[in-house]
Structure formats: C-alpha cells, structure tokens
Write a protein that holds these residues in place. Structure first.
Motif, PDB file in Angstrom:
ATOM      1  N   GLU A  85       0.879  -1.080  -0.041  1.00  0.00           N
ATOM      2  CA  GLU A  85       0.054   0.175   0.082  1.00  0.00           C
ATOM      3  C   GLU A  85       0.973   1.066  -0.083  1.00  0.00           C
ATOM      4  OE1 GLU A  85      -3.752   2.062   2.361  1.00  0.00           O
ATOM      5  OE2 GLU A  85      -3.189  -0.033   2.836  1.00  0.00           O
ATOM      6  N   VAL A  86       1.865   1.178   0.792  1.00  0.00           N
ATOM      7  CA  VAL A  86       2.865   2.363   0.690  1.00  0.00           C
ATOM      8  C   VAL A  86       3.550   2.467  -0.508  1.00  0.00           C
ATOM      9  CG1 VAL A  86       4.876   3.460   1.998  1.00  0.00           C
ATOM     10  CG2 VAL A  86       3.101   2.433   3.301  1.00  0.00           C
ATOM     11  N   VAL A  87       4.218   1.366  -1.089  1.00  0.00           N
ATOM     12  CA  VAL A  87       4.780   1.430  -2.200  1.00  0.00           C
ATOM     13  C   VAL A  87       3.915   1.882  -3.536  1.00  0.00           C
ATOM     14  CG1 VAL A  87       6.187   0.300  -3.561  1.00  0.00           C
ATOM     15  CG2 VAL A  87       6.622   0.031  -1.524  1.00  0.00           C
ATOM     16  N   ASN A  88       2.846   1.373  -3.695  1.00  0.00           N
ATOM     17  CA  ASN A  88       1.850   1.642  -4.566  1.00  0.00           C
ATOM     18  C   ASN A  88       1.314   3.272  -4.660  1.00  0.00           C
ATOM     19  OD1 ASN A  88       2.173  -0.928  -5.918  1.00  0.00           O
ATOM     20  ND2 ASN A  88       0.361  -1.588  -4.789  1.00  0.00           N
ATOM     21  N   ARG A  89       1.002   3.593  -3.646  1.00  0.00           N
ATOM     22  CA  ARG A  89       0.471   5.064  -3.360  1.00  0.00           C
ATOM     23  C   ARG A  89       1.476   5.871  -3.709  1.00  0.00           C
ATOM     24  NH1 ARG A  89      -3.872   5.856   0.928  1.00  0.00           N
ATOM     25  NH2 ARG A  89      -4.139   7.664  -0.482  1.00  0.00           N
ATOM     26  N   ALA A  90       2.717   5.855  -3.024  1.00  0.00           N
ATOM     27  CA  ALA A  90       3.708   6.910  -2.936  1.00  0.00           C
ATOM     28  C   ALA A  90       4.168   7.765  -4.242  1.00  0.00           C
ATOM     29  CB  ALA A  90       5.189   6.304  -2.451  1.00  0.00           C
ATOM     30  N   PRO A 112       4.181  11.020   2.541  1.00  0.00           N
ATOM     31  CA  PRO A 112       4.289   9.628   2.825  1.00  0.00           C
ATOM     32  C   PRO A 112       4.114   9.136   3.953  1.00  0.00           C
ATOM     33  CG  PRO A 112       6.076  10.813   1.474  1.00  0.00           C
ATOM     34  CD  PRO A 112       5.299  11.878   2.110  1.00  0.00           C
ATOM     35  N   VAL A 113       4.380  10.251   5.137  1.00  0.00           N
ATOM     36  CA  VAL A 113       4.203   9.623   6.557  1.00  0.00           C
ATOM     37  C   VAL A 113       2.463   9.361   6.915  1.00  0.00           C
ATOM     38  CG1 VAL A 113       4.453  10.029   8.922  1.00  0.00           C
ATOM     39  CG2 VAL A 113       6.013  11.056   7.268  1.00  0.00           C
ATOM     40  N   VAL A 114       1.622  10.174   6.305  1.00  0.00           N
ATOM     41  CA  VAL A 114       0.233  10.059   6.346  1.00  0.00           C
ATOM     42  C   VAL A 114      -0.104   8.654   5.540  1.00  0.00           C
ATOM     43  CG1 VAL A 114      -1.922  11.257   5.563  1.00  0.00           C
ATOM     44  CG2 VAL A 114      -0.153  12.700   6.452  1.00  0.00           C
ATOM     45  N   THR A 115       0.431   8.402   4.323  1.00  0.00           N
ATOM     46  CA  THR A 115       0.099   7.456   3.752  1.00  0.00           C
ATOM     47  C   THR A 115       0.279   6.125   4.499  1.00  0.00           C
ATOM     48  OG1 THR A 115       0.273   8.315   1.663  1.00  0.00           O
ATOM     49  CG2 THR A 115       0.343   6.136   1.642  1.00  0.00           C
ATOM     50  N   LEU A 116       1.466   6.191   5.198  1.00  0.00           N
ATOM     51  CA  LEU A 116       2.129   5.125   5.904  1.00  0.00           C
ATOM     52  C   LEU A 116       1.051   4.913   7.270  1.00  0.00           C
ATOM     53  CD1 LEU A 116       4.055   2.853   6.762  1.00  0.00           C
ATOM     54  CD2 LEU A 116       5.554   4.794   7.772  1.00  0.00           C
ATOM     55  N   GLY A 161      11.414   5.221   4.197  1.00  0.00           N
ATOM     56  CA  GLY A 161      12.249   5.738   3.261  1.00  0.00           C
ATOM     57  C   GLY A 161      11.868   5.610   1.690  1.00  0.00           C
ATOM     58  N   LEU A 162      11.186   4.399   1.607  1.00  0.00           N
ATOM     59  CA  LEU A 162      10.784   3.976   0.164  1.00  0.00           C
ATOM     60  C   LEU A 162       9.697   5.189  -0.114  1.00  0.00           C
ATOM     61  CD1 LEU A 162      10.805   0.285   0.327  1.00  0.00           C
ATOM     62  CD2 LEU A 162      12.481   1.550  -0.788  1.00  0.00           C
ATOM     63  N   GLY A 163       8.935   5.464   0.666  1.00  0.00           N
ATOM     64  CA  GLY A 163       7.815   6.523   0.487  1.00  0.00           C
ATOM     65  C   GLY A 163       8.276   7.826  -0.107  1.00  0.00           C
ATOM     66  N   ALA A 246      15.489   4.967   5.303  1.00  0.00           N
ATOM     67  CA  ALA A 246      14.761   6.080   5.693  1.00  0.00           C
ATOM     68  C   ALA A 246      15.592   7.346   5.548  1.00  0.00           C
ATOM     69  CB  ALA A 246      14.256   5.993   7.236  1.00  0.00           C
ATOM     70  N   TRP A 247      16.965   7.555   5.930  1.00  0.00           N
ATOM     71  CA  TRP A 247      17.569   8.696   6.127  1.00  0.00           C
ATOM     72  C   TRP A 247      17.934   8.995   4.471  1.00  0.00           C
ATOM     73  CZ3 TRP A 247      22.390   9.796   4.037  1.00  0.00           C
ATOM     74  CH2 TRP A 247      22.949  11.221   4.290  1.00  0.00           C
ATOM     75  N   ALA A 248      18.219   8.225   3.705  1.00  0.00           N
ATOM     76  CA  ALA A 248      18.611   8.163   2.153  1.00  0.00           C
ATOM     77  C   ALA A 248      17.379   8.882   1.566  1.00  0.00           C
ATOM     78  CB  ALA A 248      19.101   7.104   1.701  1.00  0.00           C
ATOM     79  N   GLY A 249      16.241   8.304   2.118  1.00  0.00           N
ATOM     80  CA  GLY A 249      15.013   8.711   1.269  1.00  0.00           C
ATOM     81  C   GLY A 249      14.528  10.130   1.677  1.00  0.00           C
ATOM     82  N   PHE A 250      14.730  10.371   2.983  1.00  0.00           N
ATOM     83  CA  PHE A 250      14.309  11.773   3.401  1.00  0.00           C
ATOM     84  C   PHE A 250      15.508  12.799   2.847  1.00  0.00           C
ATOM     85  CE2 PHE A 250      14.826  15.376   6.389  1.00  0.00           C
ATOM     86  CZ  PHE A 250      13.614  15.913   6.327  1.00  0.00           C
ATOM     87  N   PHE A 251      16.659  12.394   2.590  1.00  0.00           N
ATOM     88  CA  PHE A 251      17.513  13.199   2.048  1.00  0.00           C
ATOM     89  C   PHE A 251      17.349  13.619   0.477  1.00  0.00           C
ATOM     90  CE2 PHE A 251      21.708  13.878  -0.514  1.00  0.00           C
ATOM     91  CZ  PHE A 251      22.210  14.718   0.595  1.00  0.00           C
ATOM     92  N   TRP A 252      17.079  12.350  -0.176  1.00  0.00           N
ATOM     93  CA  TRP A 252      16.563  12.381  -1.487  1.00  0.00           C
ATOM     94  C   TRP A 252      15.425  13.221  -1.763  1.00  0.00           C
ATOM     95  CZ3 TRP A 252      18.135  11.610  -6.288  1.00  0.00           C
ATOM     96  CH2 TRP A 252      17.267  11.704  -7.485  1.00  0.00           C
TER      97      TRP A 252
END
Length: 264
Positions: A85-90, A112-116, A161-163, A246-252
């Motif tokens: 659900e998170v990956v498909n909606r992100a 992404p936090v809300v979706t999660l 992070g993936l989100g 998660a850190w890499a995703g936030f940074f990106w």
C-alpha cells in the motif's frame, strides 16, 4: 528527519485520520468496512485452503489444524499489504496534491508519513481480526504478541524511506507508478506468503532471505502463530538497514523537492 516528524506531529495525526475517514466517505457502513474486509478475506482463505485444497503448511504434518494454513497465509498478507500500500501509493502523492506544491507553504515530506499511517491503521484492524480468529480456533493467544511492534517497526521505517524516494521519483518519472504495481505483485509471490522458506531448496533460501519482506514475515509468524521470541540480532541488523534507507529517502526528497513546482 526526526525533528521534522516531531514538529509536524499534530498535522500528521489530523491528516492521517482524514485519510482513513476519507477512504470510506459516502459509504453506508463507513469505517465498519475496514473490519469487514479482512474478516471476509480470512473466511475465504480458510475455506479455499482448508476445505477445497486441504493444504498443509509444509505439506507434511497430518495433525495440523485445518485453519492453520489460512492463519499463516493471512499473516503474510498483512505484512505484504502494509508494504504494497505504501509503495503503490507513494509515486502519486505529490502529483495528486499539486495545490500543496504550488499554492500553499506545506511540509510535503509528511505526505508519505500520512499514507504510512493509513496503511498501519488498516494493518492493525487486520491484525485484530487475525488474533480473534486465532483465539477462536485455538482458545488462546500467545503472550509473544506483545513483541510484535518490535518486529514490525523496522519494516515501517523502511517503508517510510521508500515512500519518500518514490514520491519524489513519481514527479519526474510518471512510469514509476506502473512499475511499483508490477513490483509489489511480483513480491507477493517471491515472498514466503503462500509457503514457508523451508519448502525451498537449500541453494535458493539465501536468495529468498535477501527479499526485505521475508525476514519480517517469518518473524511475525514466530511471535503470532508459533509463540516464539523473535530473532533479536536479525531485527537489530534490519533496523540499522531500515534507518539508512529512511535517512537516504528523506535526504533525496528534500534535495529534489525544489524541482517539483517546475515539473508540475
């Protein structure tokens, strides 16, 4: 990253609740559907695999409960459902909320936090259904269920992070949304959802363990179905890797958000 989440925690809570309520807005039974859906799915799994297929987990123990396969399968489906659900909606989070990008000073990183949060709510409801079914079929619930948050938390961190990564990529590459749908479908069959890892040949188990869902699904079954304590060293290593994702995703996300308005 943590500072941003804490600073906007009230907004995250409000938008998460709106996300949950909005999914069933206009329906006659409202939030009741979030409970009925997993109940119906568990009933279908129980009938198909225990009555029609007469499937045994691992195919060797004749004294297994007829409902055990359905419970094991449903456990895997809950974990995979949270991830998918998170990956498909992100990828569509920013694209579908253009007003937040162009017209309003809004903390886009919380989307992404809300979706999660919404995905976690529905997973929690499904978990309650699973525990009720387990208690009805077996007459008890293992005490190790209290350890489940420690098992699921690494996956939650990794999904966040993936989100962030996919939400950003979805702005610049619109094909990402189609790719993630295919990816999560493939992951359903390449993860030990319908079968145990031990059913695979020895030479293939190593590659199966590289799947990020495998370890969490197996450990979730350990604490919920089998009543065992989770593998703490493995969870610690998984958590460290999830924090890096998660850190890499936030940074990106923060580095690329400047280009959102130009693209949209």
């Amino acid at each position: 990253m943590v500072h941003v989440l804490l600073r906007h925690r009230e907004l995250i809570q409000q938008m998460t609740w709106r996300e949950i309520i909005g999914r069933y807005k206009g329906s006659a039974m409202g939030l009741l559907w979030s409970f009925l859906n997993p109940v119906l799915m568990l009933a279908v799994y129980t009938f198909v695999f225990s009555v029609v297929f007469k499937t045994k987990w691992g195919g060797s123990d004749p004294v297994e409960s007829k409902t055990l396969f359905a419970l094991l399968l449903f456990t895997g489906m809950i974990v995979h459902g949270l991830f998918s659900e998170v990956v498909n909606r992100a990828p569509l989070l920013i694209v579908n909320n253009v007003n937040y990008v162009k017209k309003v000073v809004f903390p886009l990183e919380i989307l992404p936090v809300v979706t999660l949060g919404g995905a976690l709510f529905h997973s929690l409801v499904s978990l309650c259904v699973l525990l009720m079914a387990f208690a009805i079929f077996n007459g008890f619930v293992h005490w190790t269920v209290v350890l489940l948050p420690f098992v699921v938390m690494p996956l939650v961190i990794m999904c966040l992070g993936l989100g962030w990564i996919l939400a950003s990529l979805g702005v610049f590459v619109r094909d990402v949304g189609q790719t993630t749908a295919l990816f999560t479908t493939v992951m359903l069959f390449l993860s030990p959802v319908f079968y145990p890892v031990t059913s695979l040949p020895e030479r293939m188990r190593f590659w199966m363990m590289l799947n990020p869902l495998t370890f969490i699904i197996e450990q979730t079954r350990e604490v919920l179905i089998w009543g065992h304590v989770p593998h703490w060293p493995g969870l610690l290593a998984y958590t460290v890797g999830a924090l890096l994702v998660a850190w890499a995703g936030f940074f990106w996300f923060q580095k690329t958000r400047k280009g959102f308005a130009d693209v949209l």
